[in-house]
Design an enzyme around this catalytic site. Structure first.
Site, PDB file in Angstrom:
ATOM      1  N   THR A 214       0.817  -1.206   0.000  1.00  0.00           N
ATOM      2  CA  THR A 214       0.000   0.000   0.000  1.00  0.00           C
ATOM      3  C   THR A 214       0.852   1.258   0.000  1.00  0.00           C
ATOM      4  O   THR A 214       0.532   2.242  -0.675  1.00  0.00           O
ATOM      5  CB  THR A 214      -0.936  -0.002   1.225  1.00  0.00           C
ATOM      6  OG1 THR A 214      -1.722  -1.201   1.210  1.00  0.00           O
ATOM      7  CG2 THR A 214      -1.857   1.211   1.216  1.00  0.00           C
ATOM      8  N   GLU A 215       1.940   1.232   0.745  1.00  0.00           N
ATOM      9  CA  GLU A 215       2.790   2.417   0.863  1.00  0.00           C
ATOM     10  C   GLU A 215       3.627   2.672  -0.385  1.00  0.00           C
ATOM     11  O   GLU A 215       3.775   3.813  -0.819  1.00  0.00           O
ATOM     12  CB  GLU A 215       3.726   2.275   2.072  1.00  0.00           C
ATOM     13  CG  GLU A 215       3.035   2.380   3.421  1.00  0.00           C
ATOM     14  CD  GLU A 215       2.634   3.801   3.768  1.00  0.00           C
ATOM     15  OE1 GLU A 215       3.024   4.739   3.044  1.00  0.00           O
ATOM     16  OE2 GLU A 215       1.928   3.978   4.782  1.00  0.00           O
TER      17      GLU A 215
END
Length: 358
Positions: free
Chosen positions: A215-216
């Site tokens: 996600t990051e």
């Protein structure tokens, strides 16, 4: 990839600090962020002067962007879309500029600390272990490890795929390469050993670490952000980095080079998850409810999570502990003041489910 017309970072500061230690910390915090603002502003200005205001591209968490040739040539890897785009506005021999940038990008190593993404320095070194090895194949379907194969592929691309477009002021010549369909899994696989080591060390679920990384940064070790979050898990030196160092009995904050090292970044990001899990949000009894809170806090801070439920920390814990995990999830994804944090919980939770099934 964002196009920046201006770079203005708004940094919330804690102004009600009573101790000299806190004052010194906040002074250093302001110095860090102000210095980064100036660097980014100068960098964006240099690009704008040469490419034009609508053509400003800057590296991000899921976008590697590297300028060379006095800002005339750039390489852009979009890790979400799975594309590599090499562009140049060089007025003479544009194909030669593209060719060298293609070769350098295909064969660059996986040491993010060796490349300055905020300058036009020609610091991309050809590696015997290319970062993109296996994530891209040539026109014959072969992975690219050596300079000879990369050179032949570059020549093929220039002959068959080179395009041009006008910005109104300049002609942009470009070549686009697609990554292989499973490029995300191939990047994730590079870091599985490091993730397992950190998981065991700090007692944090492997699937959560992987979901946070996806996600990051989409497993981009070169990941940077407008807030100067760094590396695979997007660790900020002066916040999460300081907390982790303090918990480990260290003074100060981790360096940029430390956080750009994949193993150190994964270790630090996982250590911060453990701090959230065991300390800041340890008052939440149900492990699933605590996991939802930890995920949201990794993005927006533990304090903001608790204040969704009550301004008093102890009261917030009591309210959360009286709720089902499903209700906690519903509240955090609908009532958290940050839209980014609300969506972040959904994205990480969804990604974690896919890693649990593997």
């Amino acid at each position: 990839m964002k196009k920046f017309l201006a770079l203005a970072l708004v940094v919330p500061l804690l102004i009600s600090c009573s101790s000299k230690k806190d004052d010194a910390y906040n002074e250093a915090f302001v110095k860090d962020t102000n210095g980064f603002d100036i660097l980014m502003g100068q960098f964006a200005h240099n690009i704008e002067n040469i490419w034009g205001i609508k053509e400003v591209l800057i590296a991000g968490p899921k976008d590697y962007v590297k300028y060379t040739d006095q800002y005339l040539t750039r390489s852009h890897i979009n890790f979400d879309e799975g594309t590599i785009t090499i562009e140049t506005i060089a007025g003479t021999e544009p194909a030669a500029h593209l060719r060298q940038a293609i070769i350098n990008t295909l064969l660059m190593g996986d040491d993010p600390g060796s490349i300055d993404l905020y300058s036009d320095a020609n610091d991309v070194v050809i590696s015997k272990e290319p970062f993109l090895y296996g994530q891209v194949v040539d026109n014959t379907g072969q992975p690219i490890r050596w300079e000879g194969r990369a050179s032949k592929f570059a020549d093929y691309l220039l002959q068959t795929r080179m395009k041009s477009r006008s910005t109104g002021l300049k002609i942009v010549y470009s070549v686009t390469i697609n990554l292989v369909p499973n490029h995300l899994d191939k990047r994730a696989h590079k870091y599985l050993g490091m993730v397992r080591k950190a998981s065991k060390k700090y007692g944090v679920d492997e699937s959560l670490i992987l979901a946070i990384m996806q996600t990051e940064s989409s497993f981009n070790p070169y990941a940077v952000s407008h807030a100067d979050a760094l590396g695979l898990m997007q660790v900020v030196q002066h916040s999460a980095g300081v907390d982790v160092f303090k918990s480990q009995g260290k003074w100060g904050k981790p360096s940029r080079s430390f956080l750009f090292d994949p193993e150190s970044n994964i270790d630090t990001g996982t250590a911060y998850l453990a701090i959230l899990q065991e300390s800041y949000l340890g008052g939440i009894d149900n492990p699933t409810s605590r996991r939802y809170a930890v995920i949201t806090a990794y993005n927006g801070g533990a304090g903001s999570v608790l204040r969704v439920f009550n301004n008093d920390k102890n009261r917030a814990f009591s309210i959360i502990n009286s709720m089902t995990p499903g209700d906690v999830y519903q509240v955090l994804t609908t009532r958290h003041p940050s839209a980014e944090s609300r969506h972040y919980l959904y994205k990480v939770n969804t990604a974690q489910k896919s890693y649990r099934r593997r």
